[in-house]
Design a protein around this motif. Structure first.
Motif, PDB file in Angstrom:
ATOM      1  N   LEU A   1       0.820  -1.203   0.000  1.00 50.96           N
ATOM      2  CA  LEU A   1       0.000   0.000   0.000  1.00 50.96           C
ATOM      3  C   LEU A   1       0.852   1.250   0.000  1.00 50.96           C
ATOM      4  O   LEU A   1       0.544   2.233  -0.687  1.00 50.96           O
ATOM      5  CB  LEU A   1      -0.919  -0.011   1.226  1.00 50.96           C
ATOM      6  CG  LEU A   1      -1.778   1.233   1.428  1.00 50.96           C
ATOM      7  CD1 LEU A   1      -2.818   1.364   0.320  1.00 50.96           C
ATOM      8  CD2 LEU A   1      -2.458   1.192   2.795  1.00 50.96           C
ATOM      9  N   ALA A   2       1.949   1.243   0.754  1.00 49.69           N
ATOM     10  CA  ALA A   2       2.785   2.435   0.861  1.00 49.69           C
ATOM     11  C   ALA A   2       3.319   2.860  -0.498  1.00 49.69           C
ATOM     12  O   ALA A   2       3.288   4.045  -0.847  1.00 49.69           O
ATOM     13  CB  ALA A   2       3.942   2.190   1.833  1.00 49.69           C
ATOM     14  N   SER A   3       3.816   1.913  -1.278  1.00 46.16           N
ATOM     15  CA  SER A   3       4.377   2.255  -2.586  1.00 46.16           C
ATOM     16  C   SER A   3       3.294   2.749  -3.534  1.00 46.16           C
ATOM     17  O   SER A   3       3.504   3.707  -4.285  1.00 46.16           O
ATOM     18  CB  SER A   3       5.092   1.045  -3.187  1.00 46.16           C
ATOM     19  OG  SER A   3       6.224   0.706  -2.419  1.00 46.16           O
ATOM     20  N   ALA A   4       2.117   2.110  -3.507  1.00 43.90           N
ATOM     21  CA  ALA A   4       1.025   2.550  -4.371  1.00 43.90           C
ATOM     22  C   ALA A   4       0.618   3.979  -4.050  1.00 43.90           C
ATOM     23  O   ALA A   4       0.414   4.808  -4.952  1.00 43.90           O
ATOM     24  CB  ALA A   4      -0.170   1.607  -4.217  1.00 43.90           C
ATOM     25  N   LEU A   5       0.499   4.308  -2.768  1.00 42.23           N
ATOM     26  CA  LEU A   5       0.099   5.659  -2.383  1.00 42.23           C
ATOM     27  C   LEU A   5       1.152   6.694  -2.765  1.00 42.23           C
ATOM     28  O   LEU A   5       0.823   7.799  -3.198  1.00 42.23           O
ATOM     29  CB  LEU A   5      -0.168   5.715  -0.880  1.00 42.23           C
ATOM     30  CG  LEU A   5      -1.413   4.964  -0.393  1.00 42.23           C
ATOM     31  CD1 LEU A   5      -1.481   4.988   1.133  1.00 42.23           C
ATOM     32  CD2 LEU A   5      -2.685   5.560  -0.993  1.00 42.23           C
ATOM     33  N   ASN A   6       2.431   6.345  -2.611  1.00 39.64           N
ATOM     34  CA  ASN A   6       3.485   7.284  -2.992  1.00 39.64           C
ATOM     35  C   ASN A   6       3.480   7.553  -4.490  1.00 39.64           C
ATOM     36  O   ASN A   6       3.648   8.694  -4.928  1.00 39.64           O
ATOM     37  CB  ASN A   6       4.852   6.738  -2.552  1.00 39.64           C
ATOM     38  CG  ASN A   6       5.217   7.144  -1.144  1.00 39.64           C
ATOM     39  OD1 ASN A   6       5.742   8.231  -0.904  1.00 39.64           O
ATOM     40  ND2 ASN A   6       4.943   6.264  -0.194  1.00 39.64           N
ATOM     41  N   GLU A   7       3.263   6.509  -5.279  1.00 38.03           N
ATOM     42  CA  GLU A   7       3.205   6.694  -6.729  1.00 38.03           C
ATOM     43  C   GLU A   7       2.038   7.599  -7.113  1.00 38.03           C
ATOM     44  O   GLU A   7       2.168   8.476  -7.971  1.00 38.03           O
ATOM     45  CB  GLU A   7       3.068   5.334  -7.419  1.00 38.03           C
ATOM     46  CG  GLU A   7       4.302   4.457  -7.313  1.00 38.03           C
ATOM     47  CD  GLU A   7       4.043   3.037  -7.785  1.00 38.03           C
ATOM     48  OE1 GLU A   7       2.909   2.761  -8.263  1.00 38.03           O
ATOM     49  OE2 GLU A   7       4.960   2.202  -7.682  1.00 38.03           O
ATOM     50  N   MET A   8       0.893   7.392  -6.482  1.00 40.32           N
ATOM     51  CA  MET A   8      -0.307   8.164  -6.818  1.00 40.32           C
ATOM     52  C   MET A   8      -0.171   9.611  -6.360  1.00 40.32           C
ATOM     53  O   MET A   8      -0.561  10.544  -7.073  1.00 40.32           O
ATOM     54  CB  MET A   8      -1.536   7.500  -6.210  1.00 40.32           C
ATOM     55  CG  MET A   8      -1.779   6.095  -6.744  1.00 40.32           C
ATOM     56  SD  MET A   8      -3.134   5.204  -5.935  1.00 40.32           S
ATOM     57  CE  MET A   8      -4.504   5.626  -7.024  1.00 40.32           C
TER      58      MET A   8
ATOM     59  N   PRO B   1       2.663  19.282   0.574  1.00 42.01           N
ATOM     60  CA  PRO B   1       3.837  18.966  -0.252  1.00 42.01           C
ATOM     61  C   PRO B   1       3.525  17.854  -1.243  1.00 42.01           C
ATOM     62  O   PRO B   1       3.060  16.779  -0.862  1.00 42.01           O
ATOM     63  CB  PRO B   1       4.878  18.524   0.781  1.00 42.01           C
ATOM     64  CG  PRO B   1       4.453  19.166   2.067  1.00 42.01           C
ATOM     65  CD  PRO B   1       2.955  19.193   2.015  1.00 42.01           C
ATOM     66  N   ALA B   2       3.743  18.122  -2.517  1.00 45.35           N
ATOM     67  CA  ALA B   2       3.406  17.158  -3.563  1.00 45.35           C
ATOM     68  C   ALA B   2       4.155  15.849  -3.349  1.00 45.35           C
ATOM     69  O   ALA B   2       5.379  15.839  -3.170  1.00 45.35           O
ATOM     70  CB  ALA B   2       3.734  17.736  -4.932  1.00 45.35           C
ATOM     71  N   GLY B   3       3.416  14.746  -3.367  1.00 41.34           N
ATOM     72  CA  GLY B   3       4.027  13.434  -3.263  1.00 41.34           C
ATOM     73  C   GLY B   3       4.248  12.941  -1.852  1.00 41.34           C
ATOM     74  O   GLY B   3       4.704  11.815  -1.676  1.00 41.34           O
ATOM     75  N   ARG B   4       3.894  13.713  -0.844  1.00 38.80           N
ATOM     76  CA  ARG B   4       4.141  13.272   0.536  1.00 38.80           C
ATOM     77  C   ARG B   4       2.968  12.437   1.044  1.00 38.80           C
ATOM     78  O   ARG B   4       1.812  12.827   0.924  1.00 38.80           O
ATOM     79  CB  ARG B   4       4.361  14.468   1.471  1.00 38.80           C
ATOM     80  CG  ARG B   4       4.799  14.016   2.883  1.00 38.80           C
ATOM     81  CD  ARG B   4       5.126  15.173   3.774  1.00 38.80           C
ATOM     82  NE  ARG B   4       3.934  15.890   4.192  1.00 38.80           N
ATOM     83  CZ  ARG B   4       3.942  16.902   5.055  1.00 38.80           C
ATOM     84  NH1 ARG B   4       5.098  17.335   5.541  1.00 38.80           N
ATOM     85  NH2 ARG B   4       2.817  17.498   5.394  1.00 38.80           N
ATOM     86  N   VAL B   5       3.284  11.288   1.642  1.00 38.77           N
ATOM     87  CA  VAL B   5       2.279  10.417   2.243  1.00 38.77           C
ATOM     88  C   VAL B   5       2.576  10.327   3.738  1.00 38.77           C
ATOM     89  O   VAL B   5       3.700  10.030   4.141  1.00 38.77           O
ATOM     90  CB  VAL B   5       2.298   9.007   1.620  1.00 38.77           C
ATOM     91  CG1 VAL B   5       1.246   8.115   2.272  1.00 38.77           C
ATOM     92  CG2 VAL B   5       2.061   9.087   0.117  1.00 38.77           C
ATOM     93  N   THR B   6       1.565  10.602   4.547  1.00 36.56           N
ATOM     94  CA  THR B   6       1.715  10.519   5.996  1.00 36.56           C
ATOM     95  C   THR B   6       0.618   9.642   6.578  1.00 36.56           C
ATOM     96  O   THR B   6      -0.416   9.396   5.935  1.00 36.56           O
ATOM     97  CB  THR B   6       1.660  11.908   6.649  1.00 36.56           C
ATOM     98  OG1 THR B   6       0.422  12.538   6.305  1.00 36.56           O
ATOM     99  CG2 THR B   6       2.821  12.775   6.191  1.00 36.56           C
ATOM    100  N   MET B   7       0.843   9.188   7.800  1.00 36.77           N
ATOM    101  CA  MET B   7      -0.149   8.364   8.484  1.00 36.77           C
ATOM    102  C   MET B   7      -0.343   8.877   9.900  1.00 36.77           C
ATOM    103  O   MET B   7       0.625   9.112  10.633  1.00 36.77           O
ATOM    104  CB  MET B   7       0.296   6.902   8.524  1.00 36.77           C
ATOM    105  CG  MET B   7      -0.710   5.978   9.209  1.00 36.77           C
ATOM    106  SD  MET B   7      -0.315   4.220   9.013  1.00 36.77           S
ATOM    107  CE  MET B   7       1.133   4.079  10.072  1.00 36.77           C
TER     108      MET B   7
ATOM    109  N   ASP C   1       7.211   6.697   3.613  1.00 37.56           N
ATOM    110  CA  ASP C   1       8.086   6.975   2.475  1.00 37.56           C
ATOM    111  C   ASP C   1       8.089   5.805   1.507  1.00 37.56           C
ATOM    112  O   ASP C   1       7.521   4.738   1.763  1.00 37.56           O
ATOM    113  CB  ASP C   1       9.506   7.237   2.983  1.00 37.56           C
ATOM    114  CG  ASP C   1      10.277   8.176   2.075  1.00 37.56           C
ATOM    115  OD1 ASP C   1       9.812   8.433   0.944  1.00 37.56           O
ATOM    116  OD2 ASP C   1      11.349   8.653   2.482  1.00 37.56           O
ATOM    117  N   ARG C   2       8.744   6.000   0.373  1.00 36.14           N
ATOM    118  CA  ARG C   2       8.913   4.924  -0.592  1.00 36.14           C
ATOM    119  C   ARG C   2       9.811   3.839  -0.009  1.00 36.14           C
ATOM    120  O   ARG C   2      10.723   4.119   0.760  1.00 36.14           O
ATOM    121  CB  ARG C   2       9.538   5.445  -1.895  1.00 36.14           C
ATOM    122  CG  ARG C   2       8.611   6.316  -2.721  1.00 36.14           C
ATOM    123  CD  ARG C   2       9.323   6.788  -3.976  1.00 36.14           C
ATOM    124  NE  ARG C   2       8.477   7.635  -4.802  1.00 36.14           N
ATOM    125  CZ  ARG C   2       7.676   7.193  -5.748  1.00 36.14           C
ATOM    126  NH1 ARG C   2       7.611   5.902  -6.004  1.00 36.14           N
ATOM    127  NH2 ARG C   2       6.942   8.033  -6.464  1.00 36.14           N
TER     128      ARG C   2
END
Length: 347
Positions: free
Chosen positions: A236-243, A319-325, A336-337
């Motif tokens: 899931l982490a990689s998919a969310l970072n790509e999106m 920030p574009a591309g940032r995924v947080t939880m 992160d990726r």
């Protein structure tokens, strides 16, 4: 009166180098193991394809290809044949395409058991029928003992994107919500346990399944669906970072909303793995406008492949591309990726 059992044209119980030599042994292998099951149209070196969907003005062809080297080739919930079909069907479906045709190429190690090949091919045909696609062409090669690991499979898929349908990660907007169709990490945990290296005992089974029917149900209920991605390698982490990177948005998810089995959490705690990065083979994440979230969730939960669907987060300005939880304790963690590979050869 029972029908007579057809006599096998193959000699012995394993593949030899003669089965890759282009002669009668190879012809017997191809016909008995592969074409008798797949029954491709015609006998030429190419499949000739027609479908009414191709004639619709504005329809687009979609093409994808993938190779599968999963170890072990048979695991709880599936095998390399099933995953090869599911993986290719899902790669088409998450882009909005309706999968129609597959090709399949096999790299077979000398000494591979005919019984294993028969199982793999039967799994492929069964999953193709369940997904509504046809395996229409393919190839086989035999390599020396030690040059492969029993069998590797490469599948390519062709589908049609209906006119007016546009599912791309770049379409995600702030305020859109993130949904998953079921529990996370089952496939990665299953493969790890199946290898036997860690002496793990678990009843976890791979989530390997085709998702095209689920996606069509979601699109009927929530036609504004922005994008979908299957959470395979990197989880899931990689998919969310790509999106997030493709859309130029930030994504925030809620740890308390993530559907995870206690067994998967336990495996991850024992081995120091992060379930957000564990591979899935029948789990996707999709983004829909907030006003269509309830309709999309209802459609997912009404489908066998989406019974465990959950809303897990939202796209935001940031920030574009940032995924947080947001963690269980109310703090914020950067997702992160993945660097490297938590578990190689999981598909």
């Amino acid at each position: 009166m029972t029908a007579p059992i057809p006599q096998s044209r193959l000699r012995g119980d394993r593949v030899t180098m003669a089965h890759g030599g282009g002669g009668k042994a190879m012809a017997d292998l191809i016909s008995e193991i592969f074409t008798d099951v797949f029954q491709p149209p015609g006998s030429e070196d190419q499949a000739r394809l027609t479908a009414a969907a191709l004639a619709e003005p504005g329809a687009q062809l979609a093409l994808t290809t993938d190779s599968f080297v999963v170890s072990p080739p048979v695991f709880p919930g599936g095998d390399i044949g099933k995953i090869a079909v599911c993986g290719t069907v899902n790669d088409l479906a998450v882009g909005g395409a309706k999968p129609l045709w597959l090709s399949a190429a096999f790299i077979i190690e000398e000494g591979c058991e005919f019984a294993l090949l028969r199982r793999i091919v039967a799994s492929m045909q069964a999953e193709a029928e369940a997904a509504g696609v046809r395996i229409v062409t393919g190839d086989t090669k035999v390599v020396e003992r030690g040059a492969a690991d029993k069998v590797f499979v490469t599948t390519s898929g062709v589908g049609v994107i209906p006119p007016g349908r546009d599912m791309q990660a770049s379409r995600i907007r702030p305020g859109d919500v993130a949904l998953v169709n079921g529990v996370l990490g089952d496939h990665g945990a299953t493969i790890l346990a199946a290898r036997g290296d860690m002496a793990l005992s678990t009843d976890i089974r791979s989530d390997c399944q085709s998702l095209n029917g689920l996606i069509e149900a979601v699109l009927d209920a929530a036609p504004g669906t922005r994008a979908a991605r299957d959470a395979t390698r990197g989880g899931l982490a990689s998919a969310l970072n790509e999106m997030a990177a493709a859309a130029g948005v930030a994504i925030e998810i809620d740890e308390t909303a993530l559907p995870l089995r206690a067994e998967v959490r336990g495996v991850c705690e024992v081995l120091g793995l992060d379930p957000l990065y564990l591979a899935n083979e029948g789990t996707l994440v999709l983004f829909v406008p907030e006003e269509e979230a309830d309709a999309a969730l209802s459609a997912m939960r009404a489908h066998p492949a989406g019974a465990g669907a959950a809303l897990i987060g939202k796209a935001k300005d940031g920030p574009a591309g940032r995924v947080t939880m947001t963690t269980l304790f109310g703090g914020q963690r950067l997702v992160d990726r993945l660097v490297g590979e938590q578990l190689p050869r999981i598909c």
